[in-house]
Design a protein around this motif. Structure first.
Motif: not given
Length: 298
Positions: A148, A273, A289
């Motif tokens: 990320i 990400m 996620r």
């Protein structure tokens, strides 16, 4: 096994359960003639008639009765093998995920993610990996499950998803001369002392290019490897630190720093990400996620 068609297992299970070619065909959504041909193949494969005529009905042979339980068990296991995975609820899974998170997010985004996961999926733990893994194909090698931050181009198979776009702002302590300025001009901005964040020790960056276009130059008094270190320096001494406006806000407010727009046309910073295809369909990784996406959107 080259001469064995494993589809015959499913057909044999249906035939031995129904004792009828017509009912077995209906069960497998095929035609009676096709099932009759399949029964012929099974008879040749087992060298046994398996089902024989008894008046208007079919009855199993001793060999068929011997096979019935085992064939059914094998067919059931085969169907379970190819069925969608639903045995593990991602919200109750116990799992450790390795994250590589941009330094400026470690002190701002990660606390929110931990609090969220403690409620939504308390079995998930996070292990933050150093950013220097970015010098290796960490996602491809399985060293990192999710990255990320500012995602640089990597292996072509890597999945990525944009999350937010950040604007950079200046941060100083309330006693700093710029904190009381009505407007911070490029000249006043350049005249101040600056602290730069760089894990590689790089001093020059886009801000310096923008200042050079105006014939200006800033003095960098310190280069530190972490965003948090730069903000603490800005709280303790008269230096200017550059911070993300949105994601940095909690820490900026906690430290009581004064912020101001940087008087330069700096590009926005895209935060995204990235993950490897091995984790794309993993339900627990999908949950991670989804929670990351939700927190960033907030």
């Amino acid at each position: 096994m080259d001469h064995v068609d494993l589809n015959l297992i499913e057909a044999l299970d249906a035939l031995l359960a129904e004792n009828s070619v017509t009912k077995a065909a209906a069960r497998l959504h095929t035609s009676a003639p096709a099932m009759s041909r399949t029964l012929g193949r099974l008879r040749r494969a087992f060298d046994d008639p398996l089902l024989v005529r008894a008046g208007r009905d079919l009855v199993p042979t001793p060999r068929a009765l011997e096979l019935r339980g085992e064939v059914h068990a094998i067919a059931t296991r085969a169907r379970a093998l190819f069925a969608p995975s639903g045995s593990t609820d991602p919200r109750t899974a116990v799992r450790m995920f390795d994250l590589q998170v941009a330094d400026m997010l470690s002190a701002t985004f990660i606390p929110s993610l931990i609090d969220d996961l403690r409620v939504e999926a308390p079995g998930i733990s996070l292990r933050l990996r150093p950013e220097n893994l970015g010098d290796t194909p960490a996602l491809r090698e399985g060293l990192v499950d999710l990255e990320i931050g500012v995602i640089r181009p990597g292996a072509p198979e890597i999945h990525s998803e944009p999350l937010v776009t950040e604007t950079l702002i200046g941060a100083v302590r309330p006693e700093h001369p710029l904190a009381g300025a009505a407007a911070v001009t490029p000249q006043r901005f350049a005249a101040a002392d600056h602290v730069v964040v760089s894990r590689r020790g790089t001093v020059h960056g886009p801000i310096d290019d923008q200042l050079a276009d105006r014939g200006l130059h800033r003095r960098v008094v310190a280069v530190v490897p972490s965003f948090a270190s730069a903000l603490f320096l800005a709280r303790e001494t008269d230096v200017v630190c550059v911070a993300p406006a949105g994601l940095g806000r909690p820490l900026l407010e906690t430290l009581g720093l004064h912020t101001f727009p940087i008087p330069l046309a700096l590009p926005a910073v895209p935060i995204a990400m990235a993950w490897h295809p091995r984790n794309h369909h993993d339900r627990t990784h999908q949950l991670l996620r989804e929670r990351t996406r939700r927190i960033m959107a907030g």
